[in-house]
Design a protein around this motif. Structure first.
Motif, PDB file in Angstrom:
ATOM      1  N   GLY A  10      -9.775  18.685   3.122  1.00 25.84           N
ATOM      2  CA  GLY A  10      -8.955  17.527   3.465  1.00 25.84           C
ATOM      3  C   GLY A  10      -8.116  17.131   2.273  1.00 25.84           C
ATOM      4  N   ARG A  11      -7.713  15.876   2.260  1.00 27.83           N
ATOM      5  CA  ARG A  11      -6.897  15.358   1.154  1.00 27.83           C
ATOM      6  C   ARG A  11      -7.548  14.095   0.586  1.00 27.83           C
ATOM      7  N   PRO A  12      -8.707  14.240  -0.030  1.00 28.43           N
ATOM      8  CA  PRO A  12      -9.337  13.042  -0.591  1.00 28.43           C
ATOM      9  C   PRO A  12      -8.463  12.445  -1.684  1.00 28.43           C
ATOM     10  N   GLN A  13      -8.349  11.119  -1.656  1.00 35.10           N
ATOM     11  CA  GLN A  13      -7.513  10.433  -2.649  1.00 35.10           C
ATOM     12  C   GLN A  13      -7.903   8.968  -2.712  1.00 35.10           C
ATOM     13  N   PRO A  14      -7.694   8.349  -3.882  1.00 32.07           N
ATOM     14  CA  PRO A  14      -7.895   6.902  -3.952  1.00 32.07           C
ATOM     15  C   PRO A  14      -6.762   6.180  -3.244  1.00 32.07           C
ATOM     16  N   THR A  43       0.842  -1.188   0.000  1.00 29.34           N
ATOM     17  CA  THR A  43       0.000   0.000   0.000  1.00 29.34           C
ATOM     18  C   THR A  43       0.879   1.241   0.000  1.00 29.34           C
ATOM     19  N   LYS A  44       0.681   2.102  -0.968  1.00 27.22           N
ATOM     20  CA  LYS A  44       1.410   3.368  -1.050  1.00 27.22           C
ATOM     21  C   LYS A  44       0.613   4.482  -0.368  1.00 27.22           C
ATOM     22  N   ASN A  45      -0.683   4.566  -0.663  1.00 24.95           N
ATOM     23  CA  ASN A  45      -1.577   5.565  -0.058  1.00 24.95           C
ATOM     24  C   ASN A  45      -2.886   4.888   0.321  1.00 24.95           C
ATOM     25  N   ASN A  46      -3.482   5.341   1.405  1.00 25.27           N
ATOM     26  CA  ASN A  46      -4.781   4.829   1.828  1.00 25.27           C
ATOM     27  C   ASN A  46      -5.908   5.603   1.171  1.00 25.27           C
ATOM     28  N   LEU A  47      -7.055   4.954   1.020  1.00 24.32           N
ATOM     29  CA  LEU A  47      -8.255   5.588   0.502  1.00 24.32           C
ATOM     30  C   LEU A  47      -8.720   6.617   1.522  1.00 24.32           C
ATOM     31  N   ASP A  48      -8.935   7.857   1.082  1.00 25.95           N
ATOM     32  CA  ASP A  48      -9.324   8.944   1.982  1.00 25.95           C
ATOM     33  C   ASP A  48     -10.462   9.731   1.337  1.00 25.95           C
ATOM     34  N   PHE A  49     -11.595   9.814   2.030  1.00 30.42           N
ATOM     35  CA  PHE A  49     -12.752  10.545   1.525  1.00 30.42           C
ATOM     36  C   PHE A  49     -12.706  12.029   1.908  1.00 30.42           C
ATOM     37  N   GLY A  50     -11.733  12.433   2.707  1.00 30.22           N
ATOM     38  CA  GLY A  50     -11.579  13.834   3.085  1.00 30.22           C
ATOM     39  C   GLY A  50     -12.550  14.235   4.181  1.00 30.22           C
ATOM     40  N   TYR A  51     -12.678  15.544   4.388  1.00 22.02           N
ATOM     41  CA  TYR A  51     -13.591  16.082   5.398  1.00 22.02           C
ATOM     42  C   TYR A  51     -14.942  16.347   4.761  1.00 22.02           C
ATOM     43  N   ILE A  52     -16.000  15.971   5.463  1.00 24.91           N
ATOM     44  CA  ILE A  52     -17.353  16.201   4.959  1.00 24.91           C
ATOM     45  C   ILE A  52     -18.242  16.682   6.095  1.00 24.91           C
ATOM     46  N   ALA A  53     -19.331  17.364   5.735  1.00 26.94           N
ATOM     47  CA  ALA A  53     -20.386  17.749   6.672  1.00 26.94           C
ATOM     48  C   ALA A  53     -21.661  17.051   6.217  1.00 26.94           C
ATOM     49  N   GLY A  96     -17.029  12.456  13.702  1.00 25.55           N
ATOM     50  CA  GLY A  96     -15.828  11.756  14.129  1.00 25.55           C
ATOM     51  C   GLY A  96     -15.020  11.240  12.960  1.00 25.55           C
ATOM     52  N   VAL A  97     -13.949  10.551  13.292  1.00 23.62           N
ATOM     53  CA  VAL A  97     -13.074   9.929  12.306  1.00 23.62           C
ATOM     54  C   VAL A  97     -13.470   8.464  12.210  1.00 23.62           C
ATOM     55  N   TYR A  98     -13.688   7.988  10.995  1.00 23.61           N
ATOM     56  CA  TYR A  98     -14.097   6.601  10.751  1.00 23.61           C
ATOM     57  C   TYR A  98     -12.978   5.879  10.026  1.00 23.61           C
ATOM     58  N   THR A  99     -12.702   4.657  10.449  1.00 23.24           N
ATOM     59  CA  THR A  99     -11.654   3.867   9.799  1.00 23.24           C
ATOM     60  C   THR A  99     -12.110   2.430   9.593  1.00 23.24           C
TER      61      THR A  99
END
Length: 171
Positions: A83-87, A46-56, A158-161
């Protein structure tokens, strides 16, 4: 006479050494860094994790991260805040010329709020490019994985993982 000559050479050596140390030296700030990652052929990392960024959340909706463009889009009552949304990005390497098959999850996964019991669902995992790839001998390859986050109407803050599996089938 031989003693005098040796003493003069010794003093000359000390004077030369003192002059060299008196020179000003500067180091680069910040210090330069060197690094790298080593992977064995027939592995995936894994190089980068999936990140959906900050949302309201104002209501139910979705957040989609596209693996081809790295663009995040939202629907329904979800507002993108930054945030930093990324695949997710993965790296692999082939030992010999071969065809590899990349598999992303077909079923949804559940992610959980850190420090809580609330959950959300991640589904519709998508792969950048083809799932079947032909590689040359000792060729490295990289690919992205995107997905859809399903957000509930009254989602707790909150933060979800969570985790998901991506597999690569080598011959």
């Amino acid at each position: 006479m031989a003693m005098r000559r040796a003493l003069c050479l010794f003093l000359s050596g000390l004077l030369a050494a003192g002059t060299a140390e008196a020179q000003t030296r500067f180091s680069a700030i910040p210090r330069a860094k060197a690094g790298g990652a080593f992977i064995y052929p027939l592995t995936v990392v894994t190089k980068n994790n999936l990140d959906f960024g900050y949302i309201a959340v104002n209501g139910a909706g979705t957040v989609v991260v596209n693996p081809n463009t790295s663009v995040r889009s939202v629907t329904g009552g979800v507002l993108a805040l930054g945030g930093r949304p990324q695949p997710a990005t993965f790296l692999g390497a082939a030992r010999s010329a071969s065809v590899v098959i990349i598999r992303v999850p077909k079923s949804p996964i559940t992610i959980r709020r850190v420090g809580g019991t609330e959950t959300m669902t991640v589904q519709n995992f998508t792969l950048q490019g083809q799932d079947k790839r032909t590689l040359a001998r000792m060729e490295a390859f990289e690919f992205n994985v995107g997905a859809t986050l399903v957000v509930n109407a009254n989602q707790a803050e909150g933060v979800y993982t969570g985790e998901f599996d991506v597999t690569v089938q080598y011959p």
